[in-house]
Design a protein around this motif. Structure first.
Motif, PDB file in Angstrom:
ATOM      1  N   ASP A  67       0.801  -1.234   0.000  1.00  0.00           N
ATOM      2  CA  ASP A  67       0.000   0.000   0.000  1.00  0.00           C
ATOM      3  C   ASP A  67       0.828   1.275   0.000  1.00  0.00           C
ATOM      4  OD1 ASP A  67      -2.104  -1.730   0.119  1.00  0.00           O
ATOM      5  OD2 ASP A  67      -3.026  -0.867   1.904  1.00  0.00           O
ATOM      6  N   PHE A  68       2.012   1.231   0.620  1.00  0.00           N
ATOM      7  CA  PHE A  68       2.827   2.436   0.745  1.00  0.00           C
ATOM      8  C   PHE A  68       4.221   2.315   0.128  1.00  0.00           C
ATOM      9  CE2 PHE A  68      -0.242   2.809   4.197  1.00  0.00           C
ATOM     10  CZ  PHE A  68      -0.597   4.156   4.153  1.00  0.00           C
ATOM     11  N   GLY A  69       4.588   1.128  -0.311  1.00  0.00           N
ATOM     12  CA  GLY A  69       5.934   0.930  -0.830  1.00  0.00           C
ATOM     13  C   GLY A  69       6.991   0.969   0.256  1.00  0.00           C
ATOM     14  N   ILE A  70       6.586   0.705   1.506  1.00  0.00           N
ATOM     15  CA  ILE A  70       7.504   0.753   2.642  1.00  0.00           C
ATOM     16  C   ILE A  70       7.971  -0.668   2.964  1.00  0.00           C
ATOM     17  CG2 ILE A  70       7.720   1.295   5.098  1.00  0.00           C
ATOM     18  CD1 ILE A  70       5.614   3.492   4.668  1.00  0.00           C
ATOM     19  N   ARG A  71       9.276  -0.869   2.897  1.00  0.00           N
ATOM     20  CA  ARG A  71       9.857  -2.186   3.135  1.00  0.00           C
ATOM     21  C   ARG A  71      10.374  -2.320   4.557  1.00  0.00           C
ATOM     22  NH1 ARG A  71       7.855  -4.898  -1.192  1.00  0.00           N
ATOM     23  NH2 ARG A  71       7.970  -3.521  -3.035  1.00  0.00           N
ATOM     24  N   ALA A  72      10.355  -3.521   5.066  1.00  0.00           N
ATOM     25  CA  ALA A  72      10.873  -3.780   6.403  1.00  0.00           C
ATOM     26  C   ALA A  72      12.368  -3.492   6.452  1.00  0.00           C
ATOM     27  CB  ALA A  72      10.608  -5.233   6.796  1.00  0.00           C
ATOM     28  N   PRO A  73      12.831  -2.807   7.488  1.00  0.00           N
ATOM     29  CA  PRO A  73      14.256  -2.490   7.584  1.00  0.00           C
ATOM     30  C   PRO A  73      15.063  -3.654   8.147  1.00  0.00           C
ATOM     31  CG  PRO A  73      13.129  -1.624   9.488  1.00  0.00           C
ATOM     32  CD  PRO A  73      12.068  -2.252   8.614  1.00  0.00           C
ATOM     33  N   ASP A  74      16.327  -3.734   7.791  1.00  0.00           N
ATOM     34  CA  ASP A  74      17.221  -4.705   8.401  1.00  0.00           C
ATOM     35  C   ASP A  74      17.629  -4.157   9.769  1.00  0.00           C
ATOM     36  OD1 ASP A  74      19.433  -6.263   9.244  1.00  0.00           O
ATOM     37  OD2 ASP A  74      19.940  -6.747   7.174  1.00  0.00           O
ATOM     38  N   TRP A  75      17.175  -4.796  10.817  1.00  0.00           N
ATOM     39  CA  TRP A  75      17.429  -4.261  12.160  1.00  0.00           C
ATOM     40  C   TRP A  75      18.905  -4.273  12.517  1.00  0.00           C
ATOM     41  CZ3 TRP A  75      19.790  -7.480  15.648  1.00  0.00           C
ATOM     42  CH2 TRP A  75      19.653  -8.864  15.466  1.00  0.00           C
ATOM     43  N   ARG A  76      19.679  -5.142  11.871  1.00  0.00           N
ATOM     44  CA  ARG A  76      21.105  -5.190  12.172  1.00  0.00           C
ATOM     45  C   ARG A  76      21.815  -3.918  11.706  1.00  0.00           C
ATOM     46  NH1 ARG A  76      21.288 -10.966   9.308  1.00  0.00           N
ATOM     47  NH2 ARG A  76      20.189  -9.593   7.848  1.00  0.00           N
ATOM     48  N   ALA A  77      21.360  -3.355  10.585  1.00  0.00           N
ATOM     49  CA  ALA A  77      21.915  -2.080  10.129  1.00  0.00           C
ATOM     50  C   ALA A  77      21.502  -0.968  11.081  1.00  0.00           C
ATOM     51  CB  ALA A  77      21.440  -1.788   8.707  1.00  0.00           C
ATOM     52  N   GLY A  78      20.238  -1.009  11.528  1.00  0.00           N
ATOM     53  CA  GLY A  78      19.780  -0.018  12.501  1.00  0.00           C
ATOM     54  C   GLY A  78      20.531  -0.119  13.803  1.00  0.00           C
ATOM     55  N   LEU A  79      20.887  -1.341  14.193  1.00  0.00           N
ATOM     56  CA  LEU A  79      21.653  -1.549  15.417  1.00  0.00           C
ATOM     57  C   LEU A  79      23.036  -0.908  15.300  1.00  0.00           C
ATOM     58  CD1 LEU A  79      22.025  -2.884  18.197  1.00  0.00           C
ATOM     59  CD2 LEU A  79      22.696  -4.986  16.996  1.00  0.00           C
ATOM     60  N   ARG A  80      23.662  -1.033  14.144  1.00  0.00           N
ATOM     61  CA  ARG A  80      24.968  -0.390  13.939  1.00  0.00           C
ATOM     62  C   ARG A  80      24.862   1.123  14.130  1.00  0.00           C
ATOM     63  NH1 ARG A  80      25.598  -4.452  10.004  1.00  0.00           N
ATOM     64  NH2 ARG A  80      24.723  -3.134   8.355  1.00  0.00           N
ATOM     65  N   ASP A  81      23.795   1.702  13.588  1.00  0.00           N
ATOM     66  CA  ASP A  81      23.604   3.145  13.736  1.00  0.00           C
ATOM     67  C   ASP A  81      23.440   3.548  15.202  1.00  0.00           C
ATOM     68  OD1 ASP A  81      23.753   3.427  10.990  1.00  0.00           O
ATOM     69  OD2 ASP A  81      21.569   3.406  10.707  1.00  0.00           O
ATOM     70  N   VAL A  82      22.663   2.761  15.926  1.00  0.00           N
ATOM     71  CA  VAL A  82      22.427   3.059  17.343  1.00  0.00           C
ATOM     72  C   VAL A  82      23.713   2.932  18.137  1.00  0.00           C
ATOM     73  CG1 VAL A  82      21.284   2.210  19.438  1.00  0.00           C
ATOM     74  CG2 VAL A  82      19.970   2.497  17.331  1.00  0.00           C
ATOM     75  N   LEU A  83      24.459   1.863  17.902  1.00  0.00           N
ATOM     76  CA  LEU A  83      25.714   1.664  18.630  1.00  0.00           C
ATOM     77  C   LEU A  83      26.730   2.749  18.296  1.00  0.00           C
ATOM     78  CD1 LEU A  83      26.063  -2.222  18.376  1.00  0.00           C
ATOM     79  CD2 LEU A  83      25.394  -0.879  20.371  1.00  0.00           C
TER      80      LEU A  83
END
Length: 282
Positions: A259-275
């Motif tokens: 419906d929105f063209g929004i894909r699930a993010p890879d949480w491991r990449a997000g974890l790198r950003d947070v760390l």
């Protein structure tokens, strides 16, 4: 697009403020246990869209504070949505995987039967029901296992414990999809724009990929942070808590992609950003 956000210091609210120019209302300005105050704010707003990023999220405390959790998670969102509907303002609301009972090992779809197993889940479900019943343009975003560099969350707890412990026991029979708060905020902003442009909205799932266990999530956190910690898996039955947790929190995210063209993010990449933000990245 003028955006009014309920919530200011929470994980998603913080990311919304970092990614867009919004008016964020914290506890100093609105009392979420008093729905009339929230309604008065919406009666006076000139916002084009409203995002409710505030909630009672203390899952264990909710077991003994059901009245407060009900006000914040159920009654106030309903009043917000009703007031927004009167003024024809699109309303976005964050919900949770905890509306499901966690049975089986498949991925939960939006239309699957709900059956929360704790007070937090029940109050969030009633909040969903109130938002839908209000009759206005709305979007409910169910997400799971939220983490960021802000407030309390699993990643920050693991890092804190690793400062003094070399061996940690972590639950391994609860399976879900960690989701970076930054990606949730970006998704809400994209959905808000779509609703303002005439999208009808609805209920959607949004969570990271791939699914994992709390134990494996901890292991990945320590690996990326360069921490030498032994993680031992334990069953949920060995972890004493006031509230039961769903064993299976896998959310199917195909509808939001369609419906929105929004894909699930890879949480491991997000974890790198947070760390990296926290100063722990290798």
């Amino acid at each position: 697009m003028k955006i009014l956000v309920f919530g200011k210091t929470g994980q998603v609210a913080t990311e919304l403020q970092r990614q867009a120019k919004v008016v964020a209302l914290g506890r100093d300005l609105v009392d979420l246990t008093d729905p009339s105050i929230c309604a008065a704010v919406l009666d006076a707003t000139d916002a084009d869209v409203i995002i409710n990023a505030a909630a009672y999220t203390a899952v264990d405390h909710a077991e003994s504070q059901e009245a407060v959790a009900t006000l914040i998670n159920s009654t106030t969102p309903r009043i917000m949505a009703e007031t927004a509907a009167i003024h024809k303002i699109p309303f976005l609301h964050i919900s949770t995987d905890y509306v499901f009972d966690g049975s089986g090992d498949g991925q939960w779809r939006e239309e699957d039967p709900v059956n929360p197993i704790n007070v937090y889940g029940r109050t969030k479900l009633r909040g969903e029901e109130g938002v839908r019943a209000a009759g206005g343009v709305h979007a409910i975003l169910r997400t799971s296992w939220v983490f960021s560099a802000h407030r309390n969350n699993f990643v920050k707890t693991m890092l804190r414990l690793s400062e003094t412990e070399s061996v940690l026991n972590v639950v391994e029979d609860q399976i879900g999809k960690p989701t970076p708060a930054a990606d949730i905020a970006a998704t809400l902003l994209k959905m808000a724009e779509a609703l303002c442009d005439g999208h009808p909205g609805g209920t959607y799932h949004y969570a990271g990929k791939p699914w994992t266990s709390w134990k494996a999530f901890a292991c990945e956190t320590f690996a990326q942070a360069g921490r030498q910690v032994e993680v031992k898996g334990i069953p949920s039955s060995s972890y004493l808590s006031a509230a039961r947790r769903p064993l299976n929190s896998r959310l199917d995210c195909s509808r939001i992609a369609a419906d929105f063209g929004i894909r699930a993010p890879d949480w491991r990449a997000g974890l790198r950003d947070v760390l990296t933000e926290l100063g722990y990245a290798k």
